[in-house]
Design a protein around this motif. Sequence first.
Motif, mmCIF file in Angstrom:
data_model
loop_
_atom_site.group_PDB
_atom_site.id
_atom_site.type_symbol
_atom_site.label_atom_id
_atom_site.label_comp_id
_atom_site.label_asym_id
_atom_site.label_seq_id
_atom_site.Cartn_x
_atom_site.Cartn_y
_atom_site.Cartn_z
ATOM 1 N N LEU A 86 0.822 -1.199 0.000
ATOM 2 C CA LEU A 86 0.000 0.000 0.000
ATOM 3 C C LEU A 86 0.860 1.253 0.000
ATOM 4 N N ARG A 87 0.409 2.251 -0.742
ATOM 5 C CA ARG A 87 1.066 3.558 -0.699
ATOM 6 C C ARG A 87 0.109 4.562 -0.077
ATOM 7 N N SER A 88 0.558 5.258 0.940
ATOM 8 C CA SER A 88 -0.294 6.232 1.610
ATOM 9 C C SER A 88 -0.482 7.465 0.731
ATOM 10 N N VAL A 89 -1.696 7.996 0.760
ATOM 11 C CA VAL A 89 -2.016 9.226 0.031
ATOM 12 C C VAL A 89 -2.854 10.105 0.945
ATOM 13 N N ARG A 90 -2.684 11.404 0.821
ATOM 14 C CA ARG A 90 -3.458 12.334 1.626
ATOM 15 C C ARG A 90 -4.815 12.543 0.966
ATOM 16 N N TYR A 91 -5.815 11.897 1.514
ATOM 17 C CA TYR A 91 -7.166 12.062 0.975
ATOM 18 C C TYR A 91 -8.171 11.580 2.003
ATOM 19 N N GLN A 92 -9.211 12.376 2.203
ATOM 20 C CA GLN A 92 -10.314 12.008 3.087
ATOM 21 C C GLN A 92 -11.591 11.954 2.254
ATOM 22 N N ARG A 93 -12.253 10.806 2.228
ATOM 23 C CA ARG A 93 -13.488 10.702 1.468
ATOM 24 C C ARG A 93 -14.547 11.658 2.033
ATOM 25 N N PRO A 94 -15.323 12.337 1.168
ATOM 26 C CA PRO A 94 -16.456 13.102 1.674
ATOM 27 C C PRO A 94 -17.511 12.145 2.212
ATOM 28 N N LEU A 95 -18.190 12.560 3.265
ATOM 29 C CA LEU A 95 -19.198 11.710 3.917
ATOM 30 C C LEU A 95 -18.654 10.283 4.083
ATOM 31 N N PRO A 96 -17.551 10.127 4.811
ATOM 32 C CA PRO A 96 -16.874 8.832 4.855
ATOM 33 C C PRO A 96 -17.690 7.717 5.491
ATOM 34 N N HIS A 97 -18.747 8.056 6.239
ATOM 35 C CA HIS A 97 -19.565 7.015 6.846
ATOM 36 C C HIS A 97 -20.482 6.333 5.843
ATOM 37 N N THR B 89 -16.509 8.117 -6.199
ATOM 38 C CA THR B 89 -15.260 7.362 -6.008
ATOM 39 C C THR B 89 -14.134 7.787 -6.945
ATOM 40 N N PHE B 90 -14.257 8.945 -7.597
ATOM 41 C CA PHE B 90 -13.218 9.324 -8.560
ATOM 42 C C PHE B 90 -11.835 9.348 -7.912
ATOM 43 N N ALA B 91 -11.711 10.025 -6.781
ATOM 44 C CA ALA B 91 -10.389 10.173 -6.158
ATOM 45 C C ALA B 91 -9.841 8.827 -5.701
ATOM 46 N N GLN B 92 -10.699 7.967 -5.156
ATOM 47 C CA GLN B 92 -10.235 6.640 -4.730
ATOM 48 C C GLN B 92 -9.684 5.856 -5.920
ATOM 49 N N LEU B 93 -10.436 5.861 -7.019
ATOM 50 C CA LEU B 93 -9.982 5.136 -8.204
ATOM 51 C C LEU B 93 -8.684 5.724 -8.741
ATOM 52 N N HIS B 94 -8.587 7.051 -8.726
ATOM 53 C CA HIS B 94 -7.378 7.715 -9.225
ATOM 54 C C HIS B 94 -6.162 7.347 -8.380
ATOM 55 N N HIS B 95 -6.289 7.446 -7.069
ATOM 56 C CA HIS B 95 -5.150 7.137 -6.194
ATOM 57 C C HIS B 95 -4.775 5.661 -6.276
ATOM 58 N N GLY B 96 -5.765 4.777 -6.359
ATOM 59 C CA GLY B 96 -5.470 3.358 -6.500
ATOM 60 C C GLY B 96 -4.762 3.055 -7.813
ATOM 61 N N ARG B 97 -5.225 3.683 -8.881
ATOM 62 C CA ARG B 97 -4.605 3.474 -10.194
ATOM 63 C C ARG B 97 -3.159 3.962 -10.203
ATOM 64 N N ARG B 98 -2.915 5.142 -9.657
ATOM 65 C CA ARG B 98 -1.557 5.677 -9.630
ATOM 66 C C ARG B 98 -0.646 4.802 -8.766
ATOM 67 N N PRO C 297 -12.418 8.927 10.715
ATOM 68 C CA PRO C 297 -13.597 8.965 9.850
ATOM 69 C C PRO C 297 -13.429 7.962 8.698
ATOM 70 N N ALA C 298 -14.291 6.946 8.668
ATOM 71 C CA ALA C 298 -14.176 5.895 7.661
ATOM 72 C C ALA C 298 -15.491 5.133 7.595
#
Length: 261
Positions: A117-128, A134-143, A183-184
């Motif tokens: 895993l590579r850590s990235v600075r990102y907090q999902r909106p409304l994480p609950h 999921t755009f940012a999640q997919l982007h960070h996972g792809r990178r 928050p998750a």
Amino acid sequence: MNTAGVLHAEIDGQPATVDQLLLPATVNYGHVTTMQVRNRRVRGLAAHLDRLDTANRELFGTGLDGDLVRRRVRHALAARHDATVRISVFQPEDAPTSSLLVTIRPPADPPAAPQRLRSVRYQRPLPHLKHVGTFAQLHHGRRARQDGFDDALLVGQDDLVTEGTVSNIGFLDGPEVRWPQAPALAGVTEGLLVTGLTARGVPQHRRPVRLGDLPGLSAAFLTNSRGVSPVGRIDDHHFPVDGELMGTLHHIYASVPWDRL
């Protein structure tokens, strides 16, 4: 939504048409749950149904009938007994009720290899909520995968570990399982493991975990709808696979009853 491997898709009990798919394809507002189906049964079905009902009340102001969800899934499965099922819920502005998009893919199992895993600075909106944004999640996972990792680990302010892009994470802290307090999303599999660990008297706690805490933790693992996987690396910190821990987690998960749809 990644459509790779989609075998079938239905909206409200009928094969999805192009016109029907325009709204969920172009309006990024809704919520989802994903489950593994084996022999037309699901582990933690009640938790999935509760997730859908709770999210629907928050986003659309009405509950979501669990029996209706089960009927829609059974109909979409048709003659299939094993599958990955994704239930997406959306609602046109002029519609009185929500619509269910049920997507059927081949069944999937968790990766056996330790995950990098590579850590990235990102907090999902409304994480609950398990929502469709999921755009940012997919982007960070792809990178992360492009750079030789298996996925990204989402980290908030002050290096606070929150969750994976599509998973929860847990650690071994001495003799105890440590769940990050952050928050998750409350994952279904995570909840099943918490219950199982409690029943077996395995000590566990929920406390903040920061990247600087990793050297003091002896093992890590991921949980999602596919099951449980070991973590072998976060950034430059390597974790050994704790066979006893993974054996316990796999045993707990395997002992969860399968609920009939």
